[in-house]
Design an enzyme around this catalytic site. Structure first.
Site, PDB file in Angstrom:
ATOM      1  N   ILE A 154       0.837  -1.201   0.000  1.00 42.07           N
ATOM      2  CA  ILE A 154       0.000   0.000   0.000  1.00 42.07           C
ATOM      3  C   ILE A 154       0.870   1.248   0.000  1.00 42.07           C
ATOM      4  O   ILE A 154       0.576   2.221  -0.685  1.00 42.07           O
ATOM      5  CB  ILE A 154      -0.949  -0.008   1.215  1.00 42.07           C
ATOM      6  CG1 ILE A 154      -1.996  -1.125   1.066  1.00 42.07           C
ATOM      7  CG2 ILE A 154      -1.637   1.343   1.372  1.00 42.07           C
ATOM      8  CD1 ILE A 154      -2.864  -1.323   2.297  1.00 42.07           C
ATOM      9  N   TYR A 163      -1.954  -5.766  17.313  1.00 47.76           N
ATOM     10  CA  TYR A 163      -2.196  -4.981  16.097  1.00 47.76           C
ATOM     11  C   TYR A 163      -3.483  -4.167  16.212  1.00 47.76           C
ATOM     12  O   TYR A 163      -3.519  -2.974  15.892  1.00 47.76           O
ATOM     13  CB  TYR A 163      -2.265  -5.930  14.909  1.00 47.76           C
ATOM     14  CG  TYR A 163      -2.408  -5.264  13.562  1.00 47.76           C
ATOM     15  CD1 TYR A 163      -1.292  -4.785  12.886  1.00 47.76           C
ATOM     16  CD2 TYR A 163      -3.655  -5.143  12.950  1.00 47.76           C
ATOM     17  CE1 TYR A 163      -1.411  -4.187  11.638  1.00 47.76           C
ATOM     18  CE2 TYR A 163      -3.788  -4.556  11.706  1.00 47.76           C
ATOM     19  CZ  TYR A 163      -2.663  -4.078  11.052  1.00 47.76           C
ATOM     20  OH  TYR A 163      -2.794  -3.481   9.817  1.00 47.76           O
ATOM     21  N   GLN A 208      -4.882 -10.920  16.924  1.00 51.65           N
ATOM     22  CA  GLN A 208      -4.205  -9.656  16.634  1.00 51.65           C
ATOM     23  C   GLN A 208      -4.495  -8.613  17.720  1.00 51.65           C
ATOM     24  O   GLN A 208      -4.741  -7.452  17.420  1.00 51.65           O
ATOM     25  CB  GLN A 208      -4.634  -9.109  15.271  1.00 51.65           C
ATOM     26  CG  GLN A 208      -4.048  -9.845  14.084  1.00 51.65           C
ATOM     27  CD  GLN A 208      -4.192  -9.048  12.796  1.00 51.65           C
ATOM     28  OE1 GLN A 208      -5.193  -8.368  12.574  1.00 51.65           O
ATOM     29  NE2 GLN A 208      -3.193  -9.139  11.940  1.00 51.65           N
ATOM     30  N   ASN A 249       2.161   5.218   7.294  1.00 56.13           N
ATOM     31  CA  ASN A 249       1.701   3.947   6.743  1.00 56.13           C
ATOM     32  C   ASN A 249       2.458   2.745   7.307  1.00 56.13           C
ATOM     33  O   ASN A 249       1.933   1.632   7.291  1.00 56.13           O
ATOM     34  CB  ASN A 249       1.850   3.984   5.218  1.00 56.13           C
ATOM     35  CG  ASN A 249       1.667   2.623   4.584  1.00 56.13           C
ATOM     36  OD1 ASN A 249       0.563   2.107   4.490  1.00 56.13           O
ATOM     37  ND2 ASN A 249       2.773   2.012   4.153  1.00 56.13           N
ATOM     38  N   ALA A 250       3.665   2.941   7.799  1.00 57.16           N
ATOM     39  CA  ALA A 250       4.499   1.815   8.224  1.00 57.16           C
ATOM     40  C   ALA A 250       3.798   0.987   9.287  1.00 57.16           C
ATOM     41  O   ALA A 250       3.198   1.525  10.223  1.00 57.16           O
ATOM     42  CB  ALA A 250       5.844   2.327   8.750  1.00 57.16           C
ATOM     43  N   GLY A 251       3.874  -0.317   9.140  1.00 54.90           N
ATOM     44  CA  GLY A 251       3.253  -1.200  10.126  1.00 54.90           C
ATOM     45  C   GLY A 251       3.787  -2.609  10.019  1.00 54.90           C
ATOM     46  O   GLY A 251       4.273  -3.025   8.966  1.00 54.90           O
ATOM     47  N   ALA A 303      -9.368 -11.511  16.419  1.00 54.37           N
ATOM     48  CA  ALA A 303      -8.736 -12.569  17.212  1.00 54.37           C
ATOM     49  C   ALA A 303      -7.361 -12.872  16.649  1.00 54.37           C
ATOM     50  O   ALA A 303      -7.172 -12.946  15.433  1.00 54.37           O
ATOM     51  CB  ALA A 303      -9.601 -13.826  17.201  1.00 54.37           C
TER      52      ALA A 303
END
Length: 241
Positions: A14, A147, A144, A82-84, A142
């Site tokens: 992305i 996150y 995560q 955006n970094a993840g 679930a």
């Protein structure tokens, strides 16, 4: 002189689509990345977009990297966080290391990037901050917990900063992608994808990275000056808020 846009995690998936779309819209783009030198070099060779390496989890590295971008390209008007990363696992098996890695990149990283840029935007009375959150920050997922917590935190930060930045001409918005056809998602077993993921998406397909990028280009534009503190849910109808 074109406005400068900085995209974290901007060389793959992305992020790459966002960097390319912003360049096509007339911005001078800096694409940050954390570790894949080969992919970054290939991205620059293909697009002509300058790349800069640092970890968004490290505040000083962010401050130094931002200073280098501004020295080379000019003052940053648009920041796309955006970094993840993901470190998935059911909560009863999740280690503190996995929790902290994701929080430090996906939530603290947004602070680490935005905080050094914010004063300049305030002084210039203009700025665009666009945070890429996730459908799982809206509804939870679930496996995560780390996150989902980080991405939900990004939404709270977006709304708070939108109120602080409004008088200074800074808009702060978020985009929550659903399942997007990146390399990571396309690597999911086809049977799992067709039986357990696509049936949950009313439009019946994965999103495209370019569709998220078009949302970013709009929010970065002058036309979006009256939109702040908002969340665009780009998930094909999978989840409504």
């Amino acid at each position: 002189m074109s406005k400068v846009a900085l995209v974290t995690g901007g060389t793959r998936g992305i992020g790459a689509a966002i960097s390319i779309a912003l360049k096509a819209a007339g911005y001078t783009v800096a694409a940050n990345y954390a570790g894949n030198d080969e992919a970054a070099a290939a991205f620059t060779a293909e697009t002509g977009i300058n790349t800069y390496k640092w970890s968004v989890a490290d505040y000083q590295a962010c401050a130094d990297g931002i200073a280098k971008v501004e020295e080379e390209l000019g003052e940053i008007s648009v920041l796309v966080n955006n970094a993840g990363i993901t470190r998935d696992g059911m909560f009863h098996k999740m280690t503190p290391e996995k929790w902290n890695e994701v929080i430090n990149t996906n939530l603290n990283g947004v602070f680490n990037m935005t905080h050094p840029i914010w004063p300049g935007m305030r002084n210039r009375k203009f700025g665009r901050v666009i945070n890429i959150s996730s459908i799982n920050g809206q509804k939870g997922q679930a496996g995560q917990a780390n996150y989902s917590a980080a991405k939900a935190g990004d939404l709270g930060l977006t709304r708070a900063l939108a109120q602080e930045g409004a008088r200074a001409g800074i808009t702060v918005n978020a985009i929550c992608p659903g399942y997007i056809g990146t390399e990571m998602v396309k690597a999911i077993d086809e049977d799992v994808l067709n039986k357990h993921i696509l049936p949950l998406i009313p439009v019946g397909r994965l999103g495209e990275p370019e569709e998220i990028a078009r949302c970013v280009v709009f929010l970065a534009s002058e036309d979006a000056g009256f939109i702040t503190g908002s969340t665009i849910s780009a998930n094909g109808g999978q989840y409504f808020t």
